[in-house]
Enzyme design. Structure first.
Site, PDB file in Angstrom:
ATOM      1  N   ASP A 193      26.098  49.412  21.986  1.00 15.80           N
ATOM      2  CA  ASP A 193      26.185  48.891  22.524  1.00 15.80           C
ATOM      3  C   ASP A 193      27.406  48.312  22.718  1.00 15.80           C
ATOM      4  O   ASP A 193      28.171  49.102  21.294  1.00 15.80           O
ATOM      5  CB  ASP A 193      25.566  47.387  22.117  1.00 15.80           C
ATOM      6  CG  ASP A 193      26.169  45.845  22.601  1.00 15.80           C
ATOM      7  OD1 ASP A 193      25.871  46.326  23.889  1.00 15.80           O
ATOM      8  OD2 ASP A 193      26.580  44.948  21.701  1.00 15.80           O
ATOM      9  N   ASP A 197      30.205  45.485  23.531  1.00 12.13           N
ATOM     10  CA  ASP A 197      30.792  44.292  23.214  1.00 12.13           C
ATOM     11  C   ASP A 197      30.480  44.409  21.816  1.00 12.13           C
ATOM     12  O   ASP A 197      28.629  43.515  21.471  1.00 12.13           O
ATOM     13  CB  ASP A 197      30.508  42.887  24.343  1.00 12.13           C
ATOM     14  CG  ASP A 197      30.582  43.449  25.226  1.00 12.13           C
ATOM     15  OD1 ASP A 197      32.568  43.315  25.143  1.00 12.13           O
ATOM     16  OD2 ASP A 197      30.073  43.305  25.921  1.00 12.13           O
ATOM     17  N   ASP A 205      24.681  44.658  17.564  1.00 11.02           N
ATOM     18  CA  ASP A 205      25.064  43.296  17.437  1.00 11.02           C
ATOM     19  C   ASP A 205      24.492  42.355  17.676  1.00 11.02           C
ATOM     20  O   ASP A 205      23.963  41.169  16.422  1.00 11.02           O
ATOM     21  CB  ASP A 205      26.395  43.005  17.393  1.00 11.02           C
ATOM     22  CG  ASP A 205      26.522  42.254  18.418  1.00 11.02           C
ATOM     23  OD1 ASP A 205      26.719  41.075  18.954  1.00 11.02           O
ATOM     24  OD2 ASP A 205      26.732  42.806  20.155  1.00 11.02           O
TER      25      ASP A 205
END
Length: 218
Positions: free
Chosen positions: A7, A9, A179
Site C-alpha cells: 500500500d 498512503d 496500514d
C-alpha cells in the site's frame, strides 16, 4: 522471486497523498477553499473509519483535474511533490524496498489513490509497477471519471488478479504491507501479510492472527 506488494498512503509514506493533494488545491486557491476543505476532511475521515463511498469520493477528487491541461497538471504535480510529498518520505520505507529488491522480489504498489497523484510517487520510490484507480483521459483532457474498478478494498484484489493474468507472477509467497483496515481483504489473501503502523482495528486483527506488525516511521 516473490511479489512484495505495498500500500502507499500511510504505509510507504508518512501521510495520505490523496488528502494532501486536496490540501494543496486549497492552499493554491484552485478550488472553493472552504467547501473543498470540509469535504476533503469528511471523506478522509470516512476512509479512516472504513466507511468511504469510493465512487462519491472519486467524483469529488477527480473533478478539479478537468480544469487543467496536461502540461498544467504536470507543473502542479511537480510543485505538489516538492511541497507535500517529499516531507512524507520515510528512510525505513526506502530501506524496506531496497531489502526486497536485494532478495530478488518483485515490487508492486497497489493503492486506491488515483494514478495521476500516485504514479509519480511510485517512480520517486523506484517502483516500476503500480496498480491505482486511474482517471479517464479523453483527447488529452481529464473527464472527471475513472476507468475500470476502483482499486479500493476488494477492488484491490480485482485489479491485482487482472494484473496477474497478464504477468508471470503469482501470489505464492507474496507479501502485502498495509496500514489500513480497508486493505483487510488483500491482507487475508496473501501468504505474508504485514501490518505497517496499523490503525486500531487492523492492529487488533493482526495481533489476533499473529501477523507481523512493523513501523516504518522514523
Amino acid at each position: 522471486m516473490a511479489l512484495a506488494i505495498f500500500d502507499l498512503d500511510n504505509t510507504l509514506i508518512a501521510g495520505d497523498s490523496d488528502y494532501s493533494w486536496g490540501v494543496f488545491l486549497v492552499e493554491k486557491q484552485l478550488v472553493d477553499a472552504e467547501t473543498y476543505r470540509i469535504a476533503n476532511e469528511r471523506f478522509y475521515q470516512d476512509y479512516k473509519n472504513g466507511t468511504l463511498d469510493i465512487r462519491a469520493y472519486l467524483e469529488f477528487s477527480l473533478a478539479p483535474l478537468t480544469r487543467f491541461t496536461q502540461n498544467e497538471l504536470r507543473e502542479l504535480h511537480a510543485e505538489f511533490m516538492q511541497q507535500h510529498v517529499e516531507p512524507l518520505m520515510l528512510n525505513k520505507a526506502e530501506a524496506l524496498l531496497r531489502q526486497h529488491r536485494e532478495q530478488g522480489d518483485h515490487l508492486l504498489i497497489i493503492t486506491a489513490t488515483n494514478g495521476f497523484i500516485t504514479r509519480p510517487i511510485a517512480k520517486r520510490l523506484g517502483v516500476a509497477d503500480i496498480l491505482a484507480t486511474d482517471p479517464e483521459v479523453i483527447d488529452g483532457r481529464h473527464t472527471g471519471k475513472f476507468v475500470g474498478t476502483p482499486c479500493f478494498q476488494s477492488g484491490k484484489i480485482t485489479n491485482l488478479q487482472e494484473w496477474l493474468k497478464h504477468t508471470n507472477h503469482s501470489l505464492k509467497g507474496a507479501y502485502f504491507y498495509s496500514d489500513s483496515i480497508n486493505d483487510l481483504p488483500l491482507l487475508e489473501l496473501v501468504d505474508k501479510p504485514v501490518a505497517v503502523d496499523p490503525d486500531e482495528r487492523l492492529t487488533a486483527i493482526a495481533n489476533e492472527r499473529n501477523w507481523n506488525i512493523i513501523s516504518l516511521r522514523d
